[in-house]
Write an enzyme that holds these catalytic residues in place. Sequence first.
Site, PDB file in Angstrom:
ATOM      1  N   LYS A 153     -57.778 -24.588  12.191  1.00  0.00           N
ATOM      2  CA  LYS A 153     -58.955 -24.354  11.795  1.00  0.00           C
ATOM      3  C   LYS A 153     -59.734 -23.313  12.505  1.00  0.00           C
ATOM      4  O   LYS A 153     -59.775 -22.986  13.719  1.00  0.00           O
ATOM      5  CB  LYS A 153     -59.968 -25.615  12.179  1.00  0.00           C
TER       6      LYS A 153
HETATM    7  C1  E4P Z   1     -66.011 -30.296   9.875  1.00  0.00           C
HETATM    8  O1  E4P Z   1     -64.827 -30.216   9.962  1.00  0.00           O
HETATM    9  C2  E4P Z   1     -66.665 -30.651  10.999  1.00  0.00           C
HETATM   10  O2  E4P Z   1     -66.150 -31.082  11.938  1.00  0.00           O
HETATM   11  C3  E4P Z   1     -68.031 -31.681  10.824  1.00  0.00           C
HETATM   12  O3  E4P Z   1     -67.830 -32.120   9.501  1.00  0.00           O
HETATM   13  C4  E4P Z   1     -69.405 -31.175  11.296  1.00  0.00           C
HETATM   14  O4  E4P Z   1     -70.229 -32.257  11.311  1.00  0.00           O
HETATM   15  P1  E4P Z   1     -71.586 -32.210  11.920  1.00  0.00           P
HETATM   16  O5  E4P Z   1     -72.648 -31.613  11.344  1.00  0.00           O
HETATM   17  O6  E4P Z   1     -71.787 -33.805  11.666  1.00  0.00           O
HETATM   18  O7  E4P Z   1     -71.425 -32.035  13.443  1.00  0.00           O
END
Ligand code: E4P
Length: 216
Positions: free
Chosen positions: A87
């Site tokens: 990522k």
């Molecule tokens: C995506 O891969 C992120 O880990 C995640 O969806 C972020 O979500 P949040 O806005 O609830 O922190």
Amino acid sequence: MKFFIDTGNLAQIKEANELGILDGVTTNPSLMAKEGIKGEEAIAAHYKAICDLVDGDISAEVLSTEFSAMVEEGKKLAAIHPNIVVKVPMIKDGIKAIKWFTDNGIRTNCTLVFSAGQAILAAKAGATYVSPFIGRIDDSGWDGMELIGQMRHIYDIQGFKTEILAASIRNALHIIKAAEAGADVCTCPLDSILGLLKHPLTDIGLAKFLEDAKKM
Ligand code: E4P
């Protein structure tokens, strides 16, 4: 649409996996920190534990923001397990790193995407997945789901193969709307996945069937 769970919590991952509908897991530094995972070895061991639980794509985020460091970190993450997807944040060096990973057979998830322009760049660099953050867009007074629709349209007419991974999901309605808008994947907290199960008429109907079953 594929279902990923968005957490670093092993118990929640196990619970979602036992439903039999889980296709993968996404994590991020905030989610890993929440589980108390600290240090390179512990981080790698935790990703390995997730890979051992779920037979699907597991996103592991780089912590560096400079190209060469991202590449070195991503290579180490990818070596943990064949299902690891590296990522990478949507920044200039991130795009360079995604292109490098693409050219070297390492799959990527471009994270922190909030606009169609960013989504085009991620796709051009060859990202396997791109993660638009729906909930955070909604929080700022814009409509996150509109971005999913716009990305779907652009990717379809341009023939981009990058999968749209709806992220920052806050509730069951987000999952339904992401499916309607054509997301390839939805990554969700366990509560939002379980929220899909709920309907009062199901509960009322089942109670009646069970009551009548006693008369059978
Ligand atoms: C995506 O891969 C992120 O880990 C995640 O969806 C972020 O979500 P949040 O806005 O609830 O922190």
